[in-house]
Every structure is written in C-alpha cells, then in structure tokens.
Design a protein around this motif. Structure first.
Motif, PDB file in Angstrom:
ATOM      1  N   UNK A  29      11.823   1.735   4.351  1.00 52.20           N
ATOM      2  CA  UNK A  29      10.691   1.463   4.104  1.00 52.20           C
ATOM      3  C   UNK A  29       9.815   1.958   5.362  1.00 52.20           C
ATOM      4  N   UNK A  30       9.969   1.026   6.285  1.00 53.99           N
ATOM      5  CA  UNK A  30       9.147   1.426   7.468  1.00 53.99           C
ATOM      6  C   UNK A  30       9.293   2.752   8.067  1.00 53.99           C
ATOM      7  N   UNK A  31      10.390   3.445   8.041  1.00 50.89           N
ATOM      8  CA  UNK A  31      10.520   4.979   8.766  1.00 50.89           C
ATOM      9  C   UNK A  31       9.600   5.689   7.787  1.00 50.89           C
ATOM     10  N   UNK A  64      15.260  -0.482  -3.806  1.00 56.94           N
ATOM     11  CA  UNK A  64      14.607  -2.021  -3.742  1.00 56.94           C
ATOM     12  C   UNK A  64      14.872  -2.294  -5.315  1.00 56.94           C
ATOM     13  N   UNK A  65      14.378  -1.577  -6.109  1.00 56.32           N
ATOM     14  CA  UNK A  65      14.685  -1.769  -7.777  1.00 56.32           C
ATOM     15  C   UNK A  65      16.045  -1.979  -8.117  1.00 56.32           C
ATOM     16  N   UNK A  84       7.075   5.033   5.861  1.00 59.37           N
ATOM     17  CA  UNK A  84       5.428   4.803   5.991  1.00 59.37           C
ATOM     18  C   UNK A  84       5.027   5.394   7.419  1.00 59.37           C
ATOM     19  N   UNK A  85       5.946   5.182   8.273  1.00 59.73           N
ATOM     20  CA  UNK A  85       5.275   5.458   9.584  1.00 59.73           C
ATOM     21  C   UNK A  85       5.527   7.167   9.649  1.00 59.73           C
ATOM     22  N   UNK A  86       6.358   7.870   9.081  1.00 60.90           N
ATOM     23  CA  UNK A  86       6.306   9.382   9.045  1.00 60.90           C
ATOM     24  C   UNK A  86       5.484   9.918   7.587  1.00 60.90           C
ATOM     25  N   UNK A  87       5.072   9.056   6.832  1.00 59.69           N
ATOM     26  CA  UNK A  87       4.388   9.437   5.558  1.00 59.69           C
ATOM     27  C   UNK A  87       5.459  10.456   4.901  1.00 59.69           C
ATOM     28  N   UNK A  88       6.353   9.936   4.619  1.00 63.37           N
ATOM     29  CA  UNK A  88       7.840  10.498   4.008  1.00 63.37           C
ATOM     30  C   UNK A  88       7.722  10.080   2.468  1.00 63.37           C
ATOM     31  N   UNK A  89       7.312  11.097   1.817  1.00 61.61           N
ATOM     32  CA  UNK A  89       7.286  10.699   0.162  1.00 61.61           C
ATOM     33  C   UNK A  89       8.411  10.632  -0.388  1.00 61.61           C
ATOM     34  N   UNK A  90       9.266  11.591  -0.118  1.00 60.40           N
ATOM     35  CA  UNK A  90      10.778  11.286  -0.480  1.00 60.40           C
ATOM     36  C   UNK A  90      11.638  10.381  -0.027  1.00 60.40           C
ATOM     37  N   UNK A  93      10.198   7.347   0.997  1.00 54.63           N
ATOM     38  CA  UNK A  93       9.476   6.147   0.588  1.00 54.63           C
ATOM     39  C   UNK A  93      10.258   5.953  -0.706  1.00 54.63           C
ATOM     40  N   UNK A  94      10.150   7.128  -1.665  1.00 55.06           N
ATOM     41  CA  UNK A  94      10.749   7.102  -3.125  1.00 55.06           C
ATOM     42  C   UNK A  94      12.174   6.515  -3.162  1.00 55.06           C
ATOM     43  N   UNK A  95      12.931   7.006  -2.280  1.00 52.94           N
ATOM     44  CA  UNK A  95      14.318   6.581  -2.402  1.00 52.94           C
ATOM     45  C   UNK A  95      14.412   5.072  -1.796  1.00 52.94           C
TER      46      UNK A  95
END
Length: 203
Positions: free
Chosen positions: A60-62, A79-80, A64-70, A72-74
């Motif tokens: 998650x942190x990586x 998490x779910x 967010x810091x890279x603004x990597x949508x793919x 973040x979705x993964x």
C-alpha cells in the motif's frame, strides 16, 4: 455363599470400580492433546496473518508513494481477501473456544472425591475469558471492515490516510491474536500436566 462365589463377586465389583475410576480420564487427556495441536495450528495461522498484513501495508505504501493505481488496486484486493480469511478464522476459533467452555464447565460439574475442583474452576474461567476475547476480536474486525468499505477505492489524501491507519489497526489486532493464542497454548499445556499429575495420584 461359597468362597468361589464370594471371590468372583469381589473381582467383578473391583473391576467395575476401577473402570468407573478411569472413565473419562483418557478422554480428557486425548481432548487436551487435541487442543494443544489445535493451538499450534492457530499460532501458525496467526503469525502468517501478521506477516501477510504487514506485506500488504508495505505494498500500500509503495503504491501510494508512486501513485501507482494498478499496484494500489492489487493491495486493496489483497486486503479484502485477508479480511475474508480472518473473519472465517475468527468465527471458527470462537466456536472452538465456546466448545472448550462447555467442556470445562462439564468437567467442573463432574468433579467429585479426589478431583482438584480448583483446577477445574480455573480452567473454566480461562476458557470463558478466551471466548470473550475472541468475540471482542471479531467485533473489532467487523468495525474496521465497515470503515474500510467507505474509503477503499478513494484516492483522496485523507481517505488514503484513513485506510492506512485501519490496516495498521488490523496488524495490531493480528499481533494481539498471536499473544492470545500463545496464552491459550500455555493454558492447555498446563491442563495436560494437571491431568498427568492427577493420574499419577490416582494410580
């Protein structure tokens, strides 16, 4: 009554008394061994949960810091999945804890001459506490999951920060479960030792 008949009746009565004295004890010892094995499995699962949640937080942190949508979705999908697994594990462990409460309550009620009733009462209190703690853990996870439902998918800064804080809370809950399972393992091993001690005293 002749001597043969008297000896025969005495043998039958002594055999029945010995069987009655031993009834239930092998079952309790087997049950305690099973609970120790179960505790060890749960401890492995709990440690795995902590590791997977910590890995998800790093992911998650990586993202967010890279603004990597793919990415973040993964991370959110993982998490779910972890939440579903942990809910299933918590429900299963709560059922096991309630079963232990019923068993220890039965052992306490059955206590009689020669039985260390104080040990049985302590075992019942320990099992009741474990069940209460597991129920509280399940409620905490449910509350976190409800909050996550509202912020997952959002890329607003405050929603992302809230999501991160909730993941950190889940990690803390998982670490608390590791400590709780370790305590249950110690208690069940103590019950094993008490059963062996009681057996030696009897025989």
């Amino acid at each position: 009554m002749n001597r043969f008949s008297s000896a025969f009746i005495a043998t039958v009565l002594l055999s029945a008394g010995a069987a009655h004295a031993q009834w239930g004890r092998p079952h309790e010892q087997a049950q305690n061994r099973q609970e120790v094995r179960q505790d060890k499995r749960e401890l492995r699962d709990d440690r795995r949960d902590v590791a997977e949640l910590e890995d998800t937080l790093a992911r998650f942190d990586r993202a967010w810091s890279r603004q990597d949508e793919r990415e973040m979705s993964m991370a959110e999908a993982k998490l779910r999945e972890l939440l579903r697994q942990e809910f299933a594990e918590s429900r299963s462990e709560l059922r096991d804890d309630k079963r232990e409460v019923r068993r220890s309550s039965h052992e306490e009620r059955r206590g009689g001459w020669g039985r260390p009733g104080m040990d049985d009462r302590r075992d019942r209190r320990d099992d009741q506490r474990d069940a209460h703690v597991e129920a509280a853990t399940l409620r905490t996870r449910a509350a976190i999951a409800r909050e996550l439902h509202y912020v997952m998918g959002s890329r607003d800064h405050w929603d992302l920060q809230r999501q991160r804080n909730l993941i950190v809370q889940l990690i803390q809950v998982a670490r608390d479960e590791v400590r709780q399972t370790k305590q249950e393992l110690r208690e069940d091993r103590r019950e094993q030792r008490e059963d062996r001690r009681d057996h030696r005293r009897r025989y």
